[in-house]
Design a protein around this motif. Structure first.
Motif, PDB file in Angstrom:
ATOM      1  N   ALA A 266      15.231  51.583 -66.186  1.00 48.75           N
ATOM      2  CA  ALA A 266      14.221  51.239 -67.203  1.00 48.75           C
ATOM      3  C   ALA A 266      14.037  49.722 -67.269  1.00 48.75           C
ATOM      4  N   GLU A 267      15.140  49.015 -67.091  1.00 51.37           N
ATOM      5  CA  GLU A 267      15.062  47.546 -67.117  1.00 51.37           C
ATOM      6  C   GLU A 267      14.178  47.036 -65.965  1.00 51.37           C
ATOM      7  N   ILE A 268      14.385  47.617 -64.790  1.00 53.83           N
ATOM      8  CA  ILE A 268      13.559  47.212 -63.642  1.00 53.83           C
ATOM      9  C   ILE A 268      12.101  47.592 -63.907  1.00 53.83           C
ATOM     10  N   ASN A 269      11.912  48.810 -64.390  1.00 56.42           N
ATOM     11  CA  ASN A 269      10.542  49.257 -64.653  1.00 56.42           C
ATOM     12  C   ASN A 269       9.851  48.372 -65.691  1.00 56.42           C
ATOM     13  N   ASP A 270      10.618  47.960 -66.706  1.00 54.73           N
ATOM     14  CA  ASP A 270      10.035  47.073 -67.723  1.00 54.73           C
ATOM     15  C   ASP A 270       9.650  45.729 -67.106  1.00 54.73           C
TER      16      ASP A 270
ATOM     17  N   PHE B 142       3.719  58.367 -54.058  1.00 56.48           N
ATOM     18  CA  PHE B 142       4.665  57.426 -54.675  1.00 56.48           C
ATOM     19  C   PHE B 142       5.130  57.994 -56.015  1.00 56.48           C
ATOM     20  N   VAL B 143       6.271  57.495 -56.457  1.00 57.89           N
ATOM     21  CA  VAL B 143       6.927  58.100 -57.615  1.00 57.89           C
ATOM     22  C   VAL B 143       6.545  57.348 -58.888  1.00 57.89           C
ATOM     23  N   ARG B 144       6.072  58.086 -59.878  1.00 55.02           N
ATOM     24  CA  ARG B 144       5.648  57.450 -61.134  1.00 55.02           C
ATOM     25  C   ARG B 144       6.869  57.164 -62.008  1.00 55.02           C
ATOM     26  N   ARG B 145       6.716  56.252 -62.937  1.00 49.53           N
ATOM     27  CA  ARG B 145       7.846  55.843 -63.776  1.00 49.53           C
ATOM     28  C   ARG B 145       8.484  57.039 -64.500  1.00 49.53           C
ATOM     29  N   ASP B 146       7.668  57.921 -65.055  1.00 47.57           N
ATOM     30  CA  ASP B 146       8.271  59.029 -65.804  1.00 47.57           C
ATOM     31  C   ASP B 146       9.068  59.960 -64.890  1.00 47.57           C
ATOM     32  N   GLU B 147       8.646  60.057 -63.620  1.00 47.51           N
ATOM     33  CA  GLU B 147       9.418  60.888 -62.680  1.00 47.51           C
ATOM     34  C   GLU B 147      10.781  60.266 -62.423  1.00 47.51           C
TER      35      GLU B 147
END
Ligand code: BG6
Length: 488
Positions: free
Chosen positions: A157-161, A435-440
């Protein structure tokens, strides 16, 4: 807007040499990467353009299947390459990178750029900050992120943020290279371009599903990364859960990124969490001991590592997708290093026929199986019951006969592509379906984190297995308890 540059972080690394540069070359040879697109590599190594081109030439010579072909095309591709040495944590260095990327006096903000991060995840955050400071985060910039995207839900989550602070989700391309594999994409064709399978693709007809990703390789010099990750995080969190989602998802309305990913994420959210109570019955972990692979003696994991470790190099899981379609159907997943053979496959095991008209005297009757082999063979085999020819007295004999679609033969005239060719092309042209979405990714981590928590609570330690075998015997028992067996 036409593409102006491709920017590769980690350009001197193993992935770049084995996969990314050969894939870009493949696209260039096929005219899919215009000659005026700059390909800028960056990494810590102190190389100049010529040094990078020499490294790339060597990489192409070693890793392009079937040779380089036309040397003029290889030379033209190498001329497209440039290199900027950069310490990704040094904010000041990004200006030089921007100058090399947005050459010809253009403003970066107006350019269409594809960035590919193949670096340690600890560098993602500073890299995003550096890109933002140098103006390399405009609306026409796309960013590809190579795994591992964190080591648990919180770090992911930190990377995604961090990425989301500079790019919208439409600009973010999270790579799972399994989605670029031909046979994985073909799974969607098999399911949704044929009428035959979909009506049977559910708990009424299917008894269980097996997904195996078995490797013969060991640590391969990735000591630091692998020992901190283990098979569950290295293979199951990403590739295997993506395969499971593709097998289990509902038909999407269209082959668009949002429709396909909406369906996959529903499956990932429907995975039954494995907790401290269920883990002992649902999971087996192992670590290879010395043995022989392909007839060659190999060391055990701890010996290769140079110290004892409790990292699992093998994992088998029994998972459930709690929804109407898959009620009561176990999904057995298994992955490991130093196993008996390299193979990735999905097996759909159907149920027995509802009524046996042949009576007790029938011999050899078995339920149908659909075997989708992803690698090294690319085959689809439907195993059908067939009468063994000959006279029968007191009962007929049957045997499974395979209806076999060897893709190699069916498509003998097409070049086999590296998974990254499709993924890089999609990144450059802006298609997100593969490609993979964040929620996945976050649903995948939530499932994995619960398992790791259960293992920690239960003090689970990997069981030793001999290199070259199919993992600890407990993995065999895991499936045999349910009257099934692995497809070995
Ligand atoms: C990577 C893992 O994601 O996938 C490696 O980090 C593994 O440990 C590799 O070897 C397997 O990929 P493939 O395409 O060879 O099946």
């Amino acid at each position: 807007m036409p593409m102006t540059a491709v920017l590769l972080f980690g350009a001197t690394g193993d992935l770049s040499r084995r996969m990314l540069l050969p894939s870009l070359f493949g696209l260039s040879v096929d005219g899919l990467l215009p000659a005026d697109v700059r390909i800028v590599g960056t990494a810590r190594s102190q190389l100049d353009d010529e040094g990078f081109r020499a490294m790339a030439a060597e990489a192409l010579a070693s890793h392009v299947a079937n040779g380089l072909g036309d040397q003029a095309k290889a030379d033209a591709f190498l001329k497209q390459l440039a290199y900027v040495p950069l310490d990704a944590t040094d904010l000041g260095g990004y200006r030089r990178l921007a100058d090399a990327t947005c050459a010809d006096g253009g403003r970066c903000a107006d350019q269409s750029i594809s960035i590919f991060l193949s670096t340690a995840p600890s560098l993602f955050k500073p890299t995003i900050e550096g890109l933002a400071a140098a103006g390399l985060t405009g609306p026409n910039v796309r960013i590809g992120l190579e795994k591992p995207l964190g080591s648990d839900l919180a770090s992911s989550a930190e990377i995604n943020d961090a990425v989301a602070s500079a790019f919208s989700e439409q600009q973010i391309f999270r790579i799972d290279h399994y989605l670029g594999k031909e046979t994985v994409q073909n799974l969607l064709s098999l399911r949704f371009a044929n009428l035959l399978f979909e009506p049977q693709w559910n708990a009424h007809w299917i008894s269980h599903v097996q997904i195996t990703v078995a490797e013969t390789v060991g640590l391969e010099g990735r000591v630091d990364f692998y020992d901190g990750a283990g098979a569950l995080r290295d293979m199951v969190q990403n590739h295997m859960l993506q395969l499971l989602a593709l097998v289990a998802m509902e038909p999407p309305g269209t082959f668009t990124a949002s429709a396909v990913r909406d369906e996959k994420v529903k499956v990932l959210h429907a995975l039954r969490p494995i907790d401290g109570k269920s883990a002992a019955a649902c999971c087996v972990t192992g670590q290879y001991a010395a043995g022989a692979v392909n007839g060659e003696p190999v060391k055990g994991y701890a010996e290769e590592l140079g110290r004892a470790s409790s990292t699992e190099t093998f994992v088998a899981l029994k998972a459930h997708v709690d929804n109407w379609r898959w009620k009561g159907v176990p999904f057995y997943l298994r992955s490991g290093k130093r196993l008996g053979a390299r193979k990735s496959e999905i097996l759909i095991a159907f149920k027995d026929v509802p009524h046996n008209i042949f009576g007790d005297g029938v011999k050899g009757m078995q339920p149908n199986r659909l075997l989708i082999s992803l690698q090294p063979q690319e085959n689809i085999q439907l195993q059908l019951m067939s009468k063994v020819p000959g006279l029968s007295r007191g009962g007929i004999s049957m045997r499974p006969v395979a209806l076999d679609i060897g893709r190699k033969d069916a498509f003998a005239d097409t070049r086999r592509r590296i998974a990254y060719e499709q993924l890089l092309l999609d990144l450059i042209e802006g298609r997100q379906t593969l490609f993979v979405r964040r929620d996945e990714v976050e649903a995948q981590w939530a499932f994995i984190d619960a398992i790791r928590k259960a293992w920690a609570e239960n003090g689970t330690e990997p069981r030793p297995y001999t290199a070259g075998s199919w993992g600890p015997s407990a993995a065999i028992a895991l499936i045999e308890r349910d009257n099934a067996s692995w497809n070995d």
